[in-house]
Design a protein around this motif. Structure first.
Motif, PDB file in Angstrom:
ATOM      1  N   TYR A 120       0.834  -1.177  -0.190  1.00  0.00           N
ATOM      2  CA  TYR A 120      -0.056  -0.067  -0.039  1.00  0.00           C
ATOM      3  C   TYR A 120       0.896   1.416  -0.078  1.00  0.00           C
ATOM      4  O   TYR A 120       0.445   2.157  -0.790  1.00  0.00           O
ATOM      5  N   MET A 121       2.006   1.303   0.770  1.00  0.00           N
ATOM      6  CA  MET A 121       2.594   2.507   0.979  1.00  0.00           C
ATOM      7  C   MET A 121       3.623   2.644  -0.296  1.00  0.00           C
ATOM      8  O   MET A 121       3.836   3.671  -0.516  1.00  0.00           O
ATOM      9  N   VAL A 122       4.407   1.528  -0.612  1.00  0.00           N
ATOM     10  CA  VAL A 122       5.110   1.735  -1.892  1.00  0.00           C
ATOM     11  C   VAL A 122       4.348   2.279  -3.012  1.00  0.00           C
ATOM     12  O   VAL A 122       4.860   3.116  -3.811  1.00  0.00           O
ATOM     13  N   ASN A 123       3.252   1.958  -3.203  1.00  0.00           N
ATOM     14  CA  ASN A 123       2.361   2.314  -4.411  1.00  0.00           C
ATOM     15  C   ASN A 123       1.887   3.612  -4.127  1.00  0.00           C
ATOM     16  O   ASN A 123       1.568   4.578  -5.164  1.00  0.00           O
ATOM     17  N   LYS A 124       1.336   3.879  -3.006  1.00  0.00           N
ATOM     18  CA  LYS A 124       0.601   5.272  -2.500  1.00  0.00           C
ATOM     19  C   LYS A 124       1.654   6.341  -2.580  1.00  0.00           C
ATOM     20  O   LYS A 124       1.265   7.533  -3.038  1.00  0.00           O
ATOM     21  N   TYR A 125       2.795   6.024  -1.948  1.00  0.00           N
ATOM     22  CA  TYR A 125       3.736   7.202  -1.869  1.00  0.00           C
ATOM     23  C   TYR A 125       5.194   6.886  -2.458  1.00  0.00           C
ATOM     24  O   TYR A 125       5.969   6.614  -1.736  1.00  0.00           O
ATOM     25  N   PRO A 126       5.045   7.132  -3.861  1.00  0.00           N
ATOM     26  CA  PRO A 126       6.349   6.990  -4.368  1.00  0.00           C
ATOM     27  C   PRO A 126       7.422   7.888  -4.068  1.00  0.00           C
ATOM     28  O   PRO A 126       8.613   7.768  -4.205  1.00  0.00           O
ATOM     29  N   GLU A 127       7.244   8.906  -3.116  1.00  0.00           N
ATOM     30  CA  GLU A 127       8.128  10.011  -2.956  1.00  0.00           C
ATOM     31  C   GLU A 127       8.770   9.586  -1.267  1.00  0.00           C
ATOM     32  O   GLU A 127       9.663  10.114  -1.008  1.00  0.00           O
ATOM     33  N   TYR A 128       8.223   8.370  -0.850  1.00  0.00           N
ATOM     34  CA  TYR A 128       8.648   8.086   0.312  1.00  0.00           C
ATOM     35  C   TYR A 128       9.667   6.578   0.026  1.00  0.00           C
ATOM     36  O   TYR A 128       9.001   5.961  -0.850  1.00  0.00           O
ATOM     37  N   ALA A 129      10.533   6.535   0.888  1.00  0.00           N
ATOM     38  CA  ALA A 129      11.550   5.265   0.740  1.00  0.00           C
ATOM     39  C   ALA A 129      11.002   4.406   1.566  1.00  0.00           C
ATOM     40  O   ALA A 129      10.683   4.786   2.777  1.00  0.00           O
TER      41      ALA A 129
END
Length: 339
Positions: free
Chosen positions: A22-31
């Motif tokens: 969920y996080m990888v796909n929703k927040y590409p600006e986050y590592a």
């Protein structure tokens, strides 16, 4: 350059794994860093589709390993920690409580120390409604954030202990924390030893489905993707030091859940086999999520839509759970990472 670094512990597990995707796909600006020891329930095959993404990283480590965790935090300087990593199967905790204390209590303390040293923006500790103990069958009673902690199994006792450590690090050191306590999750990639995937896999193989006691124990079921959105909200908007209950308002007896799956798959209820009840089996869990809803969260899945989708997912992904049952998934890390 990424705006934020997020460490997700237990990201090869069921809920943590869904949250990582969920996080990888929703927040590409986050590592997004997925830290997992890859014990028996840790499965990386679920992350094949995100492994090539620039913002996804995997770290194999034991959260109770002070030196390795401290070195990782010092190197990466994480902004957020979302802590899922835990031994979680109640039956296993009854057989071997010591493993649960080491991982769930000591491991949490190691992470808290490391987070304190680097000054994280937020430490989100993902807990369980089981720390509250059990409710009776009165449908008007619910767990709230003020319900006293009365854990009844070694698993829930270890989670309650880690909750109290998280609270103490906030009160003593000012560490910015939140604790979330969720009801029973279900959905894609649920490890096959748990009730719903166990039932699905056994029914599809025309095997008996074990049901504890009389099957009347009640659980509140929460779709894992609704849980992911709740944690996302708490991570970004939660008031420091606060506890948030995450529930789906979907109470069902264990027997009702099993019968729903059998009926959906067009099989006979003769597959049900009642077995000796679990030691200390809590009667009922039910959560009042009002506080989280006031923060802006609402579940999107009813149990009817969620369980139908979940059953279909297991039908469409037989290869995944069949390799779990056979144990083949355990060699994936070595093959993929050449270690």
């Amino acid at each position: 350059m990424f705006k934020k670094k997020v460490l997700v512990t237990g990201g090869a597990g069921f809920i943590g794994g869904n949250f990582v995707q969920y996080m990888v796909n929703k927040y590409p600006e986050y590592a997004i860093y997925n830290l997992d020891l890859l014990t028996y329930a840790g499965d990386l095959t679920k992350h094949r589709e995100i492994e090539s993404k620039d913002n996804y990283y995997f770290v194999k480590a034991d959260i109770a390993d002070h030196e390795k965790i401290d070195a990782l935090f010092e190197k990466e300087k994480f902004d957020f920690v979302v802590h899922f990593a835990a031994e979680s199967h109640v039956d296993r905790s009854i057989t071997d409580p010591g493993v649960f204390v080491r991982t769930n209590v000591l491991g949490t303390q190691v992470l808290l120390d490391a987070a304190k040293k680097v000054g994280v923006t937020k430490f989100v500790h993902v807990s369980t409604d089981e720390v509250y103990g059990e409710l009776d069958f009165d449908p008007t009673t619910f767990f709230t954030e003020e319900t006293p902690l009365e854990p009844n199994s070694p698993y829930s006792a270890s989670k309650a202990s880690s909750d109290l450590l998280v609270r103490a690090y906030h009160e003593t050191y000012g560490l910015p924390v939140n604790i979330t306590r969720c009801s029973n999750n279900y959905g894609p990639y649920h490890f096959p030893e748990k009730l719903i995937p166990l039932t699905i896999s056994r029914v599809l193989n025309d095997q008996k489905v074990p049901v504890y006691g009389d099957g009347k124990n009640i659980r509140d079921w929460l779709h894992v993707l609704d849980h992911c959105t709740a944690i996302d909200l708490v991570m970004h908007e939660g008031v420091n030091g606060e506890v948030y209950n995450v529930g789906g308002h979907n109470e069902r007896t264990n027997l009702e859940v099993v019968k729903t799956i059998i009926s959906t798959l067009g099989r006979s209820e003769e597959l049900i086999e009642f077995v000796t009840d679990r030691l200390g089996h809590d009667k009922r869990y039910a959560i009042d999520p009002t506080k989280l809803e006031q923060l802006g969260w609402k579940p999107t899945y009813t149990f009817e839509t969620g369980i139908a989708q979940t059953i279909q997912w297991y039908l469409d992904n037989k290869e995944w759970w069949e390799q779990i049952i056979s144990g083949e998934y355990q060699s994936y890390f070595e093959k993929q990472y050449n270690v």
